[in-house]
Design an enzyme around this catalytic site. Structure first.
Site, mmCIF file in Angstrom:
data_model
loop_
_atom_site.group_PDB
_atom_site.id
_atom_site.type_symbol
_atom_site.label_atom_id
_atom_site.label_comp_id
_atom_site.label_asym_id
_atom_site.label_seq_id
_atom_site.Cartn_x
_atom_site.Cartn_y
_atom_site.Cartn_z
ATOM 1 N N HIS A 27 0.837 -1.199 0.000
ATOM 2 C CA HIS A 27 0.000 0.000 0.000
ATOM 3 C C HIS A 27 0.874 1.252 0.000
ATOM 4 C CE1 HIS A 27 -2.322 -3.291 1.713
ATOM 5 N NE2 HIS A 27 -3.430 -2.636 1.407
ATOM 6 N N PRO A 116 -6.101 -4.856 10.887
ATOM 7 C CA PRO A 116 -7.546 -4.731 11.041
ATOM 8 C C PRO A 116 -7.839 -3.328 11.597
ATOM 9 C CG PRO A 116 -6.752 -6.816 11.934
ATOM 10 C CD PRO A 116 -5.542 -5.958 11.679
ATOM 11 N N LEU A 117 -8.437 -2.496 10.779
ATOM 12 C CA LEU A 117 -8.519 -1.069 11.116
ATOM 13 C C LEU A 117 -9.258 -0.839 12.433
ATOM 14 C CD1 LEU A 117 -9.088 0.091 7.471
ATOM 15 C CD2 LEU A 117 -7.169 0.762 8.912
ATOM 16 N N ASN A 186 -6.756 11.950 4.466
ATOM 17 C CA ASN A 186 -6.504 12.098 3.025
ATOM 18 C C ASN A 186 -7.765 11.934 2.174
ATOM 19 O OD1 ASN A 186 -6.926 9.323 2.898
ATOM 20 N ND2 ASN A 186 -4.742 8.830 2.728
ATOM 21 N N HIS A 262 -3.998 3.599 -3.132
ATOM 22 C CA HIS A 262 -4.137 3.038 -1.792
ATOM 23 C C HIS A 262 -3.453 1.673 -1.633
ATOM 24 C CE1 HIS A 262 -5.927 1.323 1.809
ATOM 25 N NE2 HIS A 262 -6.180 0.279 1.052
ATOM 26 N N HIS A 476 -22.532 -16.359 32.305
ATOM 27 C CA HIS A 476 -23.846 -16.596 31.691
ATOM 28 C C HIS A 476 -23.655 -17.433 30.439
ATOM 29 C CE1 HIS A 476 -24.423 -13.432 34.541
ATOM 30 N NE2 HIS A 476 -25.730 -13.409 34.355
ATOM 31 N N HIS A 488 -29.647 -13.652 24.554
ATOM 32 C CA HIS A 488 -28.634 -13.648 25.603
ATOM 33 C C HIS A 488 -28.068 -15.046 25.898
ATOM 34 C CE1 HIS A 488 -29.970 -9.624 26.061
ATOM 35 N NE2 HIS A 488 -29.284 -9.405 27.178
ATOM 36 N N ARG A 535 -24.067 -18.730 35.114
ATOM 37 C CA ARG A 535 -24.910 -17.817 35.887
ATOM 38 C C ARG A 535 -25.533 -18.581 37.058
ATOM 39 N NH1 ARG A 535 -31.053 -16.131 35.109
ATOM 40 N NH2 ARG A 535 -31.069 -14.489 36.646
#
Ligand SMILES: Cc1ncc(C[n+]2csc(CCOP(=O)(O)OP(=O)(O)O)c2C)c(N)n1
Length: 686
Positions: A27, A116-117, A186, A262, A476, A488, A535
Site C-alpha cells: 500500500h 484490522p482497522l 486524506n 491506496h 452466563h 442472551h 450464571r
C-alpha cells in the site's frame, strides 16, 4: 519545508515505494502522504532507543493504519533498529522480518500487530491507560520513572471503525492527556473518496468525546506539525487528535489523490515518474542519501542517552524507595510474587452448589490480594460477572468523584484504582486490554456475558495472534441463562472461541475447577485465556469421592470411573453439564454398566498433553462415548469419534426459566441416560 526536511521525507516515501514495487504488493499511498508527519514525530519527538526497543519508559508508537507498514519499516531501518535494507527488500516474503502488516514479536520496534482497522487505535488507548496507572503507582516527587507518551498514526478507515469510536469515548472520559494521535486525513479509502461514506465532522466528533483537536491544512507543513505536537504535549488533560490534511500517493503524477494509490504498487513506470517528479534519482532503487541517514540515525546516540538518564533515575529511585523498586522489577518482568495463590479458597462439597461466576469472584479477589498488577473490569456488568476487586479503587481520572460506582465498586477514585469501568464497550474493552498487556507491567482482565464475546472477537483474535497475557471472563455461559431469552443465550460462542488458535478456553465444572482455571490463566504467559462461567448454581463436586480439581490443568481428566477394568462407555462433559454426567454415571453403575466420567474443561490444555495421557483418559478402543455440553455439537466428533453421541444444542434457545429450558432441550439425566442406552443397544445390534 526546508530542502533537507524534504530530502528526509522523500527518503521515507521512496524507500516505501521501492519496497512495495519490489514485493509487487502493498500500500504505497499512505506512506507517501503521511511521511511528513511520521518524519516530524520520529525525528523531533519520539523518545525511543533503537538499540533497546523494549526500554520500559520509551514512548509508544502505533501505526494503526497497519496497511502502511512500509512506512514503519522505513522508519525503523533509518533510525537504526535491527532491520537492514536486505530486510526491506524482502518485504512481504516468506520468513522475512517485514511482513505485510506490522506484527508484534516479528520485527524489532513494532509495538503491536495492526492491519484490522481500528484495533491499533484501541490498543494505543490501552497503552495510555497502563501508563497512567503505573505512573500513579510508582512515581514519587522528584522521581518520575514512568513518563511517556503514546502516539499513533490513524487513518480514515481507523476512525470509521466502531472500535475506535468506543475507545475514543473511553479515552476522553479517562482524560488520557498523554495520548496523541495524528490523523492522516486524506479523504480516500480503499474503494473511493470519503465523500461516498464518511462525511461527518470528525474533528467536532472528537471534541465532543472530550479530545483536544487541532487541524493542519497542509500535511507537508513540517513546522505546523511540529507545533501541533508540542501543543498536544502541553495539553495534559485531554487526549489529542491532530487532523492533518494529506494527499494519498503524494508525488505520483497519475495516482496522487486516487484510490488506485491506496493498495497497489505504483508500477515501474509510475515509480519512475514519481521519482522524477519529486526530484529523486530513478536508480538505484532503495537509495538512501547519506545525509538523510545520518539525520535519522541520531536516534541511536539520543536514544542511548535517554535510556541512560532513565536508568540513573531508576537507580536513585531504588535507593530512595527500595520496596517500590522491588515491586517495579516484579511487575515489569511479570514475576508472580511468592505465595500469590495461597489464599485461593478450597470450596467444600455442596449439592445445592454455587454459580461458577460467584466462585470466580471469590477466587479473583483472593488472587488480587497478592497480585497488585491484576487490573481490569467489565463492560458494565460487574454486578453480574462478579468481577469487582473489592476495596481496590476505581480507575478514574482524578477529580470529583463520590468514591463509589453504584452497585459495583467502592473505594478510592483515581488512576491508582485497579477496577476499570469500560462502560458498554466490549470491543474497546478487549482492544484496550491488549494495549495494557502490550505496554507491560500489568496483567489485564475483562469480563462480560459469553454471548457478547462476539462483540470482542476481532480484538481477542489479535491478542491470540500477538500471544498476549490477557484474561477474559465470560459468564452466563449457556441456555441456562433463562428468561432473557435466545438473544442472551450463547450457543455457538464456546465453539467459536475454541476455533481461535492460541486462545486457551476453560469451562470449569464447579467452584474448585474455577479456582484451578484462575491459576492457569495467571500462569499462562503464552497467550490469552478465556474462563467461561455459569450464571446458575452448580453443585460443588465432592473431591473426597471424585478426583481432585487439579486435573483441570491437563484439560481433561477422569473424574469418576467404574473400576476395575476398562469402561464400556465414556461420558465427556464440560462446565455445568459435568454434574449431570455424574448423575448418569451413578445410575449406569447401579445397572452394572461400566462408565467413566471425564471432565473436559479445556480442549486446548488437553491437546497439549502427551499422547499417552490422552489415551489413558480416552482409550482408543473404547469407542462408545457421549459428549455433553450445552453448546453447538460442531467439533465434538473429535473426541467422541464416529460412533459416539453428541448431546448439545444446534439451535437458538428460548425465553423461559433456565431449568425449564435445560429440560426442554434435553439436558436432564433422564434424556442423557436414554441416549446412552440407545448407543449401547445400537452397538450390541451391530
Ligand atoms: C477492519 C478492516 N476492514 C477492512 C480492511 C481492509 N482495508 C484495508 S485499508 C482499507 C481502507 C483504508 O482507508 P484509509 O484508512 O483511509 O487508508 P488510506 O486509503 O488512507 O491508505 C480497507 C477497507 C481492514 N484492513 N480492516
Amino acid at each position: 519545508m526546508k530542502d533537507f526536511d524534504g530530502l528526509c521525507i522523500n527518503t521515507l516515501r521512496m524507500l516505501s515505494v521501492d519496497m512495495i514495487q519490489q514485493a509487487n504488493s502493498g500500500h504505497p499511498g499512505m506512506p507517501m502522504g503521511a511521511a511528513p508527519m511520521a518524519y516530524v514525530l520520529w525525528t523531533q519527538f519520539l523518545r525511543h532507543n533503537p538499540n533497546h526497543p523494549k526500554w520500559p519508559d520509551r514512548d509508544r508508537f502505533v501505526l494503526s493504519a497497519g496497511h502502511g507498514s512500509a512506512l514503519l519499516y522505513s522508519l525503523l531501518h533509518l533510525t537504526g533498529y535491527d532491520l537492514s535494507v536486505e530486510d526491506l527488500k524482502r518485504f512481504r516474503q516468506w520468513g522475512s522480518k517485514t511482513p505485510g502488516h506490522p506484527e508484534y514479536r516479528e520485527t524489532p520496534g513494532v509495538e503491536c500487530t495492526t492491519g484490522p482497522l481500528g484495533q491499533g487505535f484501541g490498543n494505543g488507548v490501552g497503552m495510555a491507560m497502563a501508563e497512567r496507572f503505573l505512573a500513579v503507582r510508582f512515581n514519587r516527587p522528584g522521581h518520575e520513572i514512568v513518563h511517556h507518551y503514546t502516539y499513533a498514526i490513524v487513518s480514515d478507515g481507523d476512525l470509521m471503525e466502531g472500535v475506535a469510536s468506543e475507545a475514543a469515548s473511553l479515552a476522553g472520559h479517562l482524560r488520557l492527556g498523554k495520548l496523541i494521535y495524528l490523523y492522516d486525513n486524506n479523504s480516500m479509502t480503499l474503494a473511493g473518496e470519503t465523500r461516498l461514506t464518511f462525511t461527518e465532522d470528525v474533528c467536532k466528533r472528537f471534541e465532543a468525546y472530550g479530545w483536544h483537536v487541532q487541524r493542519i491544512d497542509d500535511g507537508n507543513q513540517v513546522e505546523a506539525i511540529s507545533k501541533a505536537i508540542t501543543a498536544a504535549q502541553k495539553e495534559t488533560v485531554r487526549p489529542s487528535l491532530i487532523s492533518i490534511r494529506t494527499h494519498i500517493g503524494y508525488g505520483s503524477p497519475r495516482k496522487q489523490d486516487t484510490f488506485e494509490a491506496h493498495g497497489s504498487p505504483l508500477g515501474t513506470e509510475e515509480v519512475t515518474a514519481t521519482k522524477k517528479n519529486l526530484g529523486w534519482s530513478v536508480e538505484p532503487a532503495f537509495y538512501i542519501p547519506e545525509e538523510a541517514l545520518a539525520h535519522f540515525r541520531k536516534a541511536l546516540p539520543q536514544g542511548a542517552q535517554l535510556e541512560e538518564e532513565w536508568k540513573a533515575n531508576l537507580e536513585s529511585y531504588g535507593k530512595a524507595f527500595p520496596e517500590l523498586r522491588k515491586e517495579w522489577d516484579q511487575w515489569t518482568n511479570s514475576i508472580l510474587p511468592e505465595g500469590w495463590d495461597k489464599d485461593i479458597p478450597a470450596f467444600p462439597p455442596d449439592l445445592k452448589g454455587l454459580a461458577t461466576r460467584a466462585a470466580g469472584g471469590q477466587v479473583m479477589n483472593a488472587v488480587a490480594s497478592h497480585l497488585n498488577f491484576l487490573v481490569g473490569g467489565s463492560a458494565d456488568l460487574n454486578p453480574s460477572t462478579n468481577t469487582v476487586l473489592k476495596g481496590k479503587g476505581n480507575f478514574q481520572p482524578p477529580g470529583p468523584g463520590d468514591g463509589a460506582i453504584q452497585g459495583s465498586v467502592s473505594g478510592s477514585w483515581g488512576y491508582e484504582g485497579v477496577n476499570m469501568a469500560f462502560g458498554v464497550r466490549e470491543h474497546a474493552m478487549a482492544s484496550t486490554l491488549s494495549g495494557m498487556a502490550l505496554h507491560g507491567g500489568l496483567l489485564p482482565f475483562g469480563s462480560t456475558f459469553l454471548i457478547f464475546s462476539d462483540y470482542m472477537r476481532p480484538a481477542i483474535r489479535l491478542a491470540a495472534l500477538m500471544k498476549l497475557h490477557v484474561i477474559y471472563i465470560f459468564t452466563h455461559d449457556s441456555i441456562a441463562v433463562g428468561e432473557d431469552g435466545p438473544t442472551h443465550q450463547p450457543v455457538e460462542q464456546l465453539f467459536s472461541l475454541r476455533a481461535i488458535p492460541g486462545l486457551t478456553v476453560i469451562r470449569p465444572a464447579d467452584a474448585n475447577e474455577t479456582a484451578e482455571a484462575w491459576k492457569i490463566a495467571v500462569e499462562n504467559k503464552k497467550g490469552p485465556t478465556a474462563i467461561i462461567l455459569t450464571r446458575q448454581n452448580v453443585p460443588v463436586i465432592d473431591r473426597g469421592r471424585f478426583s481432585p480439581a487439579m486435573g483441570l490443568r491437563k484439560g481433561a481428566y477422569i473424574l469418576s470411573d467404574s473400576s476395575p477394568g476398562k469402561p464400556e462407555v465414556i461420558l465427556i462433559a464440560t462446565g455445568s453439564e459435568v454434574h449431570l454426567a455424574l448423575e448418569v454415571h451413578e445410575k449406569l453403575h447401579a445397572e452394572g454398566i461400566k462408565t467413566r466420567v471425564v471432565s473436559m474443561p479445556s480442549w486446548e490444555l488437553f491437546e497439549q498433553q502427551p499422547e499417552k495421557y490422552r489415551q489413558e483418559v480416552l482409550p482408543p478402543d473404547v469407542t462408545q462415548r457421549v459428549s455433553i455440553e450445552a453448546g453447538v455439537t460442531l467439533g465434538w466428533h473429535r473426541y467422541v469419534g464416529r460412533e459416539g453421541e453428541i448431546i448439545g444444542i444446534d439451535h437458538f434457545g428460548a425465553s423461559a426459566p433456565g431449568n425449564i429450558l435445560l429440560k426442554e432441550f434435553g439436558f436432564t439425566s433422564e434424556n442423557i441416560l436414554h441416549r446412552v442406552r440407545s448407543l449401547l443397544t445400537k452397538k450390541k445390534g451391530k
